[in-house]
Design a protein around this motif. Structure first.
Motif, PDB file in Angstrom:
ATOM      1  N   ARG A  38      -8.542   3.368   1.318  1.00 38.38           N
ATOM      2  CA  ARG A  38      -8.213   3.043   2.707  1.00 38.38           C
ATOM      3  C   ARG A  38      -7.338   4.130   3.322  1.00 38.38           C
ATOM      4  N   THR A  39      -6.438   4.694   2.527  1.00 40.82           N
ATOM      5  CA  THR A  39      -5.605   5.795   3.014  1.00 40.82           C
ATOM      6  C   THR A  39      -6.460   7.004   3.365  1.00 40.82           C
ATOM      7  N   PHE A  40      -7.441   7.261   2.529  1.00 38.19           N
ATOM      8  CA  PHE A  40      -8.342   8.385   2.776  1.00 38.19           C
ATOM      9  C   PHE A  40      -9.136   8.181   4.063  1.00 38.19           C
ATOM     10  N   ALA A  91       3.601   7.059   3.116  1.00 36.87           N
ATOM     11  CA  ALA A  91       4.170   5.978   3.923  1.00 36.87           C
ATOM     12  C   ALA A  91       3.143   4.880   4.173  1.00 36.87           C
ATOM     13  N   TYR A  92       1.906   5.263   4.390  1.00 39.03           N
ATOM     14  CA  TYR A  92       0.848   4.267   4.607  1.00 39.03           C
ATOM     15  C   TYR A  92       0.569   3.483   3.331  1.00 39.03           C
ATOM     16  N   ARG A  93       0.647   4.149   2.189  1.00 38.73           N
ATOM     17  CA  ARG A  93       0.378   3.475   0.928  1.00 38.73           C
ATOM     18  C   ARG A  93       1.508   2.527   0.535  1.00 38.73           C
ATOM     19  N   LEU A  94       2.707   2.778   1.037  1.00 39.66           N
ATOM     20  CA  LEU A  94       3.821   1.881   0.743  1.00 39.66           C
ATOM     21  C   LEU A  94       3.605   0.489   1.316  1.00 39.66           C
ATOM     22  N   ASP A  95       2.735   0.396   2.323  1.00 40.61           N
ATOM     23  CA  ASP A  95       2.410  -0.911   2.909  1.00 40.61           C
ATOM     24  C   ASP A  95       1.395  -1.671   2.077  1.00 40.61           C
TER      25      ASP A  95
END
Length: 281
Positions: free
Chosen positions: A187-189, A177-181
């Motif tokens: 940054r997700t890590f 969900a965070y990567r969909l932005d």
């Protein structure tokens, strides 16, 4: 308060004192003279003294034939540098590697992870001779950098496998969900995975610090007296002229304090980390 709760509290206190008695006795010995320690029968009634701690701070070990120069406080500093340095390096290398093993399936991934774990189980004597030769060729003998590098055999596999389990317990849906932005994997890590696994990382780091602090054989063979930790420096208390048990007990107390303080500071993270993933739906 009911009688049952009082009785249970008394029984738990007695059980705790039974298991903690060796530590309590060592603490009492650190304030005793040799005459009090060797008294028969032993007694907990004595006149406390700070001479054992003063001798360690001053760097003089009292023996039957005179004073022997020691540098136990430097040994303590060496242990802090080696243990903290090895854990920091292991976290920098092991946490991203643990995330990669947990999230990405690639060829020979499990074999690579198991090979890293096998370094933890290998006996130190198996690698000491080649390491000694490599250290001499690379100029790493008697250096902090050399020992911190070798300590990775102890700390890195531990952190890698423990933290990997915590990353696997974190739902990938949160990261997706965070990567969909439009955020990157890095940054997700850093923003999602690491904060969620922070209790597990803290628990793994604390355990790795304790294992590095207690290491003996690597520092004994690959380090000189100027960089030896407390585990090797304690050998100075065993002399041909006699043993001062009070100073040994004081040295043990001082060697326990750093790990105890770190455990108390990270207690909340440690409890959360050890319980994370204990119940799975």
């Amino acid at each position: 308060m009911s009688f049952g709760r009082i009785l249970r509290g008394i029984l738990l206190t007695l059980v705790g004192l039974f298991f903690l008695f060796p530590l309590v006795w060592v603490g009492l010995m650190s304030f005793m003279t040799n005459a009090d320690i060797l008294r028969s029968p032993p007694s907990i009634i004595f006149s406390p003294t700070l001479e054992n701690y003063a001798a360690l701070v001053a760097g003089e070990l009292s023996t039957n034939v005179g004073a022997l120069k020691i540098d136990y406080m430097q040994n303590l500093l060496n242990s802090l540098i080696l243990s903290a340095g090895s854990v920091v390096l292991s976290l920098l290398l092991g946490v991203p590697a643990a995330y990669a093993f947990a999230r990405f399936k690639f060829r020979l991934g499990e074999n690579m992870a198991f090979t890293m774990l096998s370094f933890r189980f290998a006996p130190p004597l198996l690698v000491l001779l080649p390491l000694q030769l490599y250290f001499q060729d690379l100029g790493l003998s008697d250096t902090y950098i050399g020992l911190i590098w070798v300590y990775q055999l102890i700390t890195l596999p531990l952190i890698l496998w423990i933290v990997r389990g915590y990353f696997e317990d974190i739902s990938e849906d949160i990261e997706n969900a965070y990567r969909l932005d439009g955020h990157s994997w890095l940054r997700t890590f850093l923003k999602i995975a690491v904060p969620l696994a922070r209790p597990g990382i803290a628990a793994a780091g604390l355990l790795a610090f304790i294992f590095a602090w207690n290491n003996f054989i690597f520092a004994l063979i690959l380090g000189s007296s100027s960089i030896q930790p407390v585990t090797v420096g304690a050998l100075a208390f065993i002399t041909a002229s006699g043993i001062n048990y009070g100073q040994i007990a004081a040295a043990l107390v001082l060697s326990i304090l750093p790990t105890l303080a770190l455990a108390l500071y990270a207690q909340r993270y440690l409890v959360e980390g050890l319980s994370l993933g204990a119940v799975k739906g």
